[in-house]
Write a protein that holds these residues in place. Structure first.
Motif, PDB file in Angstrom:
ATOM      1  N   ASN A 220     -10.765   0.309   4.793  1.00 51.20           N
ATOM      2  CA  ASN A 220     -11.482   0.936   4.270  1.00 51.20           C
ATOM      3  C   ASN A 220     -10.382   1.239   2.936  1.00 51.20           C
ATOM      4  O   ASN A 220     -10.385   1.393   1.989  1.00 51.20           O
ATOM      5  CB  ASN A 220     -11.650   2.506   4.566  1.00 51.20           C
ATOM      6  N   THR A 221      -8.989   1.144   3.416  1.00 52.48           N
ATOM      7  CA  THR A 221      -7.827   1.257   3.254  1.00 52.48           C
ATOM      8  C   THR A 221      -8.021  -0.035   2.170  1.00 52.48           C
ATOM      9  O   THR A 221      -7.624   0.208   0.451  1.00 52.48           O
ATOM     10  CB  THR A 221      -6.572   1.748   3.127  1.00 52.48           C
TER      11      THR A 221
ATOM     12  N   VAL B  69       0.865  -1.335   0.365  1.00 55.03           N
ATOM     13  CA  VAL B  69       0.199  -0.022  -0.259  1.00 55.03           C
ATOM     14  C   VAL B  69       0.903   1.691   0.088  1.00 55.03           C
ATOM     15  O   VAL B  69       1.361   1.479  -0.113  1.00 55.03           O
ATOM     16  CB  VAL B  69      -0.745  -0.480   1.306  1.00 55.03           C
TER      17      VAL B  69
ATOM     18  N   LEU C  96      -8.940   6.870  -4.147  1.00 61.95           N
ATOM     19  CA  LEU C  96      -7.808   7.265  -3.110  1.00 61.95           C
ATOM     20  C   LEU C  96      -6.812   6.260  -3.755  1.00 61.95           C
ATOM     21  O   LEU C  96      -5.452   6.935  -4.018  1.00 61.95           O
ATOM     22  CB  LEU C  96      -7.664   6.526  -2.088  1.00 61.95           C
TER      23      LEU C  96
ATOM     24  N   SER D 134     -10.402  -0.257  -0.996  1.00 61.49           N
ATOM     25  CA  SER D 134      -9.927   0.351  -1.833  1.00 61.49           C
ATOM     26  C   SER D 134      -8.803  -0.003  -2.614  1.00 61.49           C
ATOM     27  O   SER D 134      -8.807   0.004  -3.737  1.00 61.49           O
ATOM     28  CB  SER D 134      -9.206   1.608  -1.497  1.00 61.49           C
TER      29      SER D 134
ATOM     30  N   ARG E 209     -12.477   6.779  10.753  1.00 64.05           N
ATOM     31  CA  ARG E 209     -11.914   6.428   8.975  1.00 64.05           C
ATOM     32  C   ARG E 209     -12.825   6.103   8.450  1.00 64.05           C
ATOM     33  O   ARG E 209     -13.782   5.066   8.271  1.00 64.05           O
ATOM     34  CB  ARG E 209     -10.878   5.057   9.407  1.00 64.05           C
TER      35      ARG E 209
ATOM     36  N   GLN F 184      -4.228   6.841   9.382  1.00 61.10           N
ATOM     37  CA  GLN F 184      -4.709   6.015   9.846  1.00 61.10           C
ATOM     38  C   GLN F 184      -4.603   5.695  11.611  1.00 61.10           C
ATOM     39  O   GLN F 184      -5.968   5.584  11.881  1.00 61.10           O
ATOM     40  CB  GLN F 184      -5.634   4.413   9.384  1.00 61.10           C
TER      41      GLN F 184
ATOM     42  N   ASP G  56      -0.195  -4.735   3.965  1.00 59.28           N
ATOM     43  CA  ASP G  56      -0.042  -2.909   4.434  1.00 59.28           C
ATOM     44  C   ASP G  56       0.556  -3.438   6.002  1.00 59.28           C
ATOM     45  O   ASP G  56       0.447  -4.645   6.441  1.00 59.28           O
ATOM     46  CB  ASP G  56      -1.845  -3.001   4.694  1.00 59.28           C
TER      47      ASP G  56
ATOM     48  N   ARG H 160      -0.942   6.474  -4.716  1.00 60.88           N
ATOM     49  CA  ARG H 160      -1.847   7.256  -4.010  1.00 60.88           C
ATOM     50  C   ARG H 160      -2.066   8.748  -4.349  1.00 60.88           C
ATOM     51  O   ARG H 160      -1.712   9.654  -4.349  1.00 60.88           O
ATOM     52  CB  ARG H 160      -1.827   7.064  -2.455  1.00 60.88           C
TER      53      ARG H 160
ATOM     54  N   LYS I  35      -3.693  12.195   3.047  1.00 59.29           N
ATOM     55  CA  LYS I  35      -4.637  11.862   4.410  1.00 59.29           C
ATOM     56  C   LYS I  35      -3.804  11.742   5.704  1.00 59.29           C
ATOM     57  O   LYS I  35      -2.664  11.464   5.493  1.00 59.29           O
ATOM     58  CB  LYS I  35      -5.136  10.042   4.140  1.00 59.29           C
TER      59      LYS I  35
END
Length: 217
Positions: A191-192, A110, A168, A195, A162, A154, A184, A147, A151
């Motif tokens: 959510n991340t 990520v 994104l 995406s 979140r 997190q 990650d 990305r 942001k």
């Protein structure tokens, strides 16, 4: 050598002096709540991902409880400017994960926003992913995704903050028919990861699996 005498490496939990290649002492290591997930079987992380996107397999190394040692470890990796923590975590992961059923075609991480990368000085996932890539002989591509939005971290948000953000991430290159292992650090709401996964899955024939350092309860 002289600096090591002046500033010895210490356990991040109890401050006992330890080897320069270690992160925690032997006693504190026993406090870490490893998940004991099997990559090719059903587990808590895979169940949570199934609610968000189609997934092949999933693995989390540790649980990310409040005020836990695992939280200190991840924060040391992300915010403590200790990139070598990624090497230690990769070694722990290699001992606990097996790709017996199917080896992914590609590893990707990520990505950080370029501004965040400049601020931090390194992507905390790269060394971790590189060592796993070498050990399991899986090609890796840190440039597969970008990305698009800057942001707030997190890990520094409350769960209520979140929320899903559309667009994104974007693909830097087109891939199809690939089984991609997405790496990650922490899985919280998903959510991340969702995406990232959908950005890869929108191309024909792609499949995704995920590997995270810690699973937030």
């Amino acid at each position: 050598m002289f600096l090591h005498l002046l500033f010895p490496n210490r356990c991040i939990e109890c401050s006992k002096i330890i080897s320069a290649e270690e992160l925690v002492c032997e006693l504190c290591f026993r406090k870490i709540n490893f998940t004991h997930h099997y990559f090719g079987r059903d587990n808590q992380l895979k169940q949570e991902c199934k609610l968000l996107f189609p997934i092949e397999n999933a693995f989390a190394l540790m649980q990310f409880e409040k005020e836990s040692l695992s939280r200190k470890i991840v924060h040391s990796l992300k915010y403590g400017k200790r990139e070598k923590v990624g090497k230690i975590l990769a070694n722990w992961t290699k001992e606990r994960i097996s790709f017996e059923q199917e080896l992914p075609d590609l590893i990707t991480t990520v990505p950080l926003h370029p501004k965040k990368l400049r601020e931090r000085g390194y992507n905390q996932l790269h060394l971790f992913a590189d060592l796993l890539s070498t050990h399991f002989r899986i090609p890796r591509d840190h440039q597969l995704l970008r990305r698009n939005l800057y942001k707030k971290a997190q890990a520094k948000k409350s769960k209520s903050e979140r929320v899903v953000t559309e667009n994104l991430f974007s693909l830097n290159k087109e891939i199809s028919g690939k089984h991609v292992l997405i790496i990650d650090d922490v899985f919280t709401t998903g959510n991340t990861m969702s995406s990232v996964a959908w950005e890869i899955l929108k191309n024909s024939g792609n499949r995704v699996s995920i590997l995270v350092i810690a699973l937030d309860e």
